[in-house]
Design an enzyme around this catalytic site. Structure first.
Site, PDB file in Angstrom:
ATOM      1  N   CYS A  18       0.950 -11.027   7.116  1.00 35.20           N
ATOM      2  CA  CYS A  18       1.796 -11.631   7.921  1.00 35.20           C
ATOM      3  C   CYS A  18       2.006 -10.232   8.319  1.00 35.20           C
ATOM      4  O   CYS A  18       3.610 -10.554   9.336  1.00 35.20           O
ATOM      5  CB  CYS A  18       2.993 -11.573   6.766  1.00 35.20           C
ATOM      6  N   CYS A  21       2.973  -5.257   7.315  1.00 37.42           N
ATOM      7  CA  CYS A  21       1.997  -3.494   6.768  1.00 37.42           C
ATOM      8  C   CYS A  21       2.046  -2.644   7.976  1.00 37.42           C
ATOM      9  O   CYS A  21       1.777  -2.077   7.717  1.00 37.42           O
ATOM     10  CB  CYS A  21       0.554  -3.632   5.544  1.00 37.42           C
ATOM     11  N   CYS A  47      -2.429  -8.368  -0.230  1.00 37.60           N
ATOM     12  CA  CYS A  47      -3.439  -9.485  -0.242  1.00 37.60           C
ATOM     13  C   CYS A  47      -4.482  -8.665   0.301  1.00 37.60           C
ATOM     14  O   CYS A  47      -5.753  -9.137  -0.308  1.00 37.60           O
ATOM     15  CB  CYS A  47      -2.737  -9.788   1.186  1.00 37.60           C
ATOM     16  N   CYS A  85       3.351  -4.764  -1.396  1.00 33.16           N
ATOM     17  CA  CYS A  85       4.052  -5.890  -0.502  1.00 33.16           C
ATOM     18  C   CYS A  85       5.191  -5.634   0.757  1.00 33.16           C
ATOM     19  O   CYS A  85       6.662  -6.399   0.566  1.00 33.16           O
ATOM     20  CB  CYS A  85       4.274  -6.890  -1.152  1.00 33.16           C
ATOM     21  N   HIS A 122       9.180   2.221 -14.191  1.00 37.09           N
ATOM     22  CA  HIS A 122      10.778   1.848 -15.512  1.00 37.09           C
ATOM     23  C   HIS A 122      10.472   3.369 -15.916  1.00 37.09           C
ATOM     24  O   HIS A 122      11.831   3.926 -16.336  1.00 37.09           O
ATOM     25  CB  HIS A 122      10.389   0.714 -16.302  1.00 37.09           C
ATOM     26  N   CYS A 125      12.624   5.961 -14.159  1.00 37.34           N
ATOM     27  CA  CYS A 125      13.892   5.214 -13.502  1.00 37.34           C
ATOM     28  C   CYS A 125      14.984   6.047 -13.253  1.00 37.34           C
ATOM     29  O   CYS A 125      15.544   6.148 -15.248  1.00 37.34           O
ATOM     30  CB  CYS A 125      14.375   3.867 -13.578  1.00 37.34           C
ATOM     31  N   CYS A 146      20.978  -0.579 -16.274  1.00 34.36           N
ATOM     32  CA  CYS A 146      20.029  -0.958 -16.300  1.00 34.36           C
ATOM     33  C   CYS A 146      18.753  -2.453 -15.716  1.00 34.36           C
ATOM     34  O   CYS A 146      19.559  -3.193 -15.778  1.00 34.36           O
ATOM     35  CB  CYS A 146      18.855  -0.711 -17.536  1.00 34.36           C
ATOM     36  N   CYS A 152      13.916  -6.924 -13.520  1.00 36.25           N
ATOM     37  CA  CYS A 152      13.602  -6.193 -12.903  1.00 36.25           C
ATOM     38  C   CYS A 152      11.928  -5.896 -13.618  1.00 36.25           C
ATOM     39  O   CYS A 152      11.767  -6.006 -14.652  1.00 36.25           O
ATOM     40  CB  CYS A 152      14.081  -4.517 -13.110  1.00 36.25           C
ATOM     41  N   CYS A 161       7.566   4.372  -5.458  1.00 40.15           N
ATOM     42  CA  CYS A 161       9.022   4.386  -5.170  1.00 40.15           C
ATOM     43  C   CYS A 161      10.093   4.917  -5.119  1.00 40.15           C
ATOM     44  O   CYS A 161      11.177   5.783  -4.812  1.00 40.15           O
ATOM     45  CB  CYS A 161       8.842   2.885  -5.203  1.00 40.15           C
ATOM     46  N   CYS A 173      14.417  -1.381  -3.958  1.00 40.41           N
ATOM     47  CA  CYS A 173      14.298  -1.778  -4.421  1.00 40.41           C
ATOM     48  C   CYS A 173      14.712  -2.564  -5.644  1.00 40.41           C
ATOM     49  O   CYS A 173      15.926  -2.728  -6.044  1.00 40.41           O
ATOM     50  CB  CYS A 173      13.074  -2.903  -4.809  1.00 40.41           C
ATOM     51  N   CYS A 179      13.114  -4.507  -9.167  1.00 40.63           N
ATOM     52  CA  CYS A 179      12.036  -4.442  -8.756  1.00 40.63           C
ATOM     53  C   CYS A 179      10.755  -5.869  -8.664  1.00 40.63           C
ATOM     54  O   CYS A 179      10.631  -6.226 -10.190  1.00 40.63           O
ATOM     55  CB  CYS A 179      10.701  -3.506  -9.149  1.00 40.63           C
ATOM     56  N   CYS A 182       5.588  -6.017  -6.393  1.00 37.83           N
ATOM     57  CA  CYS A 182       4.655  -5.775  -5.787  1.00 37.83           C
ATOM     58  C   CYS A 182       3.271  -5.190  -5.665  1.00 37.83           C
ATOM     59  O   CYS A 182       1.995  -5.855  -4.554  1.00 37.83           O
ATOM     60  CB  CYS A 182       5.490  -6.327  -4.385  1.00 37.83           C
TER      61      CYS A 182
END
Lengths: 198, 480
Positions: A18, A21, A47, A85, A122, A125, A146, A152, A161, A173, A179, A182
């Site tokens: 799309c 990226c 993808c 993604c 997790h 986190c 949480c 999540c 991340c 996210c 989350c 992705c």
């Protein structure tokens, strides 16, 4: 493609993606992309890595990730998967630097560099302590707690991340919402419905 | 430019020369164009959309709330627009009214990405039609005779701004991420509002970045666009097309649904109120089953037929009241008719958008419209920033209805965007998307009318078919 490689050190092939990226890579802070010799195939984004949304349940196009296509045609060129993604720009730039300086980075069973995808979201986190104290987010906009009750997918997702964050380290996210997993080979079907406790 | 294969016929010979550009580079997605040139002008044109991904099939049977995540992946340049349209469709179906702070937060997310998308489009996709990049990859290869008319000093300014704009668009993405979680593909836009309640410090971080962007738009982007009007003045006189425009309206200013950029239709010189029931999607020349032609998106079907004879595109041909309409910044500002920027007033000697007259319907006119709209959105962002309330709720959690339908009308930076959802047994039974580029890059319809880009290509000067520079300029003016 061989002819193209003579004139260009990098071929950037966009299949059913799309452009997200490509745009994400533009957010790279330092260094910028230059003078890269291609010795391996880098599958950028979910993808290209695993099929992602174009290959999700219901798809009628037969979309597939690069590794699967290579297997099908017996192509042996080494592949590095950089799912997400979109994928984080640092994951691309960092992997290319690693390739140039030290060779192919260590990959996990799904072909992802352990360097970027080696830690569970997790388990790392910032809201994990809250889970231990039974503090659960009551809605998607609840800043505290949480997020597992909200759906999540952090427990089933491995990426950095939680410490790298996004867009120059401003947000991510899980702090914003949840989350949705992705970067995982099963995305999106493995985590969809996204907003239901797993 | 890759894939340009002109036949070696001299121009002006009275013969038709076929020119094919595949792919059209510096476009947001995948596109191919074929034109026939006779006596130095385009006389026939076909635009091909060659990719089909089947989002509508993929959405079937899913939790409706997933739509605002999945549909963002249609487009990485304007995911926030799909998030907005999808969330509006779900708000409608779920019967939820947003809090003021939720509406404003969505506007700040979408608004920041409008700024990003327009800056990216002008500088990184379109500008190289008017400015020569340095003689290194990726700026070469390019057309040998690319009709760049800027003097050396002005060209250098353009190249400097090209590089500066890379940083600007990144800053815009940071603004989106502050409220949307990350970008591309935000986590923060959901049915019922947004997930990040803005704190004073988040709004402050957003405002700090916004100041830099507004300054860039006023002092760099707008002046550069108007600077092109001099050397490229002839491009204000070609590429008008059907001169029919459509806008669904975007950026809700209140709970009643009044929008900053207005909804409306402009057909054969007349304005009318927009009514979604008047949309029909035709597929005679599209790779979809003929039995699905002429349907309103609310009863729309998406059944691919990739081998269909006579078809040449995976894009359907949407028509409003039976006629093709152009969507995008030109449509929105023509229908809204805001005052021009100071730079625009000085350059053109007129006060409001519609005062530009016929010249607005042109290759350069679309760039002027886009730049002016960037300032309109920036000015509104300033207002929303002052209206956003730190700490106030942005989300109204609402259960999934068992059975409901919802329509989401919005505008992507590149044009009118429609999402329609039908929910049965609490899952998606039908989802239809008529996205922005569908309005512009569509093929001929069942009645034999060309799509807006196809029509706008007719008459565009191509004095040298080996270097069909104006074909690329025309296509990119639509930001496909």
């Amino acid at each position: 493609m061989k002819k193209g490689l003579k004139n260009h050190p990098v071929l950037w092939i966009q299949g059913q993606g799309c452009t997200g990226c490509s745009v994400s890579l533009l957010n790279s802070v330092e260094p910028t992309i230059a003078n890269i010799l291609l010795k391996v195939i880098i599958a950028l984004g979910t993808c290209a890595s695993y099929g992602g949304i174009p290959a999700a349940k219901g798809s009628v196009t037969g979309a597939k990730g690069v590794t699967e296509i290579f297997k099908q045609y017996g192509i042996k060129t080494p592949t590095i998967n950089l799912p997400g993604c979109p994928m984080h720009p640092d994951w691309v730039v960092g992997s290319i630097l690693h390739l140039l300086e030290k060779g192919v980075p260590e990959l996990d069973a799904d072909g992802r560099p352990v360097l970027f995808y080696g830690e569970n979201i997790h388990e790392n986190c910032p809201h994990l302590d809250e889970l231990d104290n039974d503090i659960m987010a009551k809605t998607l906009s609840d800043p505290k707690g949480c997020r597992m009750d909200q759906g999540c997918a952090g427990p089933n997702t491995s990426a950095d991340c939680f410490k790298r964050k996004w867009n120059s380290g401003l947000n991510w996210c899980v702090d914003n919402s949840i989350c949705i997993g992705c970067v995982e080979p099963g995305f999106p079907d493995a985590s969809s419905p996204f907003y239901v406790a797993k | 430019m890759a894939g340009c294969k002109p036949q070696s016929e001299p121009a002006g010979s009275g013969k038709k020369i076929k020119v094919s550009i595949d792919p059209v580079t510096r476009a947001e997605g995948h596109l191919k164009v074929e034109v026939e040139v006779k006596d130095g002008k385009v006389v026939d044109a076909r635009v091909f959309g060659g990719m089909y991904r089947g989002f509508e099939q993929i959405l079937k049977g899913r939790d409706p709330r997933d739509a605002s995540q999945i549909t963002q992946r249609i487009c990485g340049v304007c995911p926030t627009a799909h998030a907005q349209a999808s969330a509006l469709a779900l708000d409608d179906a779920f019967g939820v009214t947003l809090t003021d702070n939720g509406r404003i937060a969505r506007n700040l997310i979408l608004g920041a990405n409008y700024l990003q998308s327009h800056i990216l489009h002008f500088y990184h996709l379109a500008a190289l039609d008017y400015v020569n990049g340095p003689n290194v990859a990726p700026f070469i290869p390019r057309y040998e005779k690319n009709d760049i008319r800027l003097d050396k000093a002005t060209n250098a300014v353009g190249v400097d701004q090209y590089l500066e704009a890379l940083e600007m668009r990144k800053i815009c993405h940071e603004m989106v991420a502050l409220l949307g979680g990350k970008m591309p593909h935000v986590s923060g836009v959901v049915v019922g509002g947004t997930t990040e309640i803005p704190s004073a410090s988040i709004l402050n971080e957003y405002a700090k970045r916004f100041k830099i962007i507004k300054k860039f738009v006023e002092e760099k982007y707008l002046p550069l666009v108007y600077l092109l009007v001099g050397p490229y003045g002839d491009l204000l006189k070609c590429g008008g097309g059907h001169k029919n425009l459509i806008s669904f309206g975007v950026f809700p200013m209140d709970a009643a649904g009044n929008t900053l950029l207005k909804s409306g239709v402009y057909t054969d010189g007349n304005f009318s109120k927009f009514d979604s029931d008047k949309i029909r999607e035709y597929v005679k020349h599209s790779f979809f089953d003929d039995s699905t032609t002429g349907l309103n998106p609310k009863v729309g079907k998406t059944q691919p037929d990739p081998e269909k004879a006579g078809a040449y595109s995976f894009i359907k041909a949407p028509r409003y009241a039976g006629k093709p309409h152009e969507a995008g910044p030109l449509a929105r500002v023509w229908i809204t008719n805001p005052g021009l920027s100071k730079t625009g007033q000085q350059a053109l000697g007129v006060k409001k958008v519609r005062d530009i007259g016929d010249a607005a319907f042109s290759i350069l006119g679309r760039h002027v419209a886009r730049a002016e709209e960037t300032l309109v959105v920036a000015t509104a962002v300033e207002q929303w920033l002052s209206e956003a309330k730190p700490g106030k709720e942005t989300l109204v959690p609402t259960p999934i209805p068992k059975s409901a339908e919802g329509l989401g009308l919005s505008e992507a930076p590149r044009g009118a965007l429609l999402h329609y959802v039908d929910i049965k047994d609490s899952v998606i039974s039908n989802y239809q998307i008529t996205s922005a580029t569908i309005w512009n890059a569509n093929p001929m319809d069942d009645m034999g009318q060309r799509g807006p880009i196809e029509k706008a290509l007719i008459g565009v000067p191509v004095p040298d078919p080996k270097n069909p520079v104006n074909v690329g300029r025309l296509i990119r003016s639509f930001d496909p």
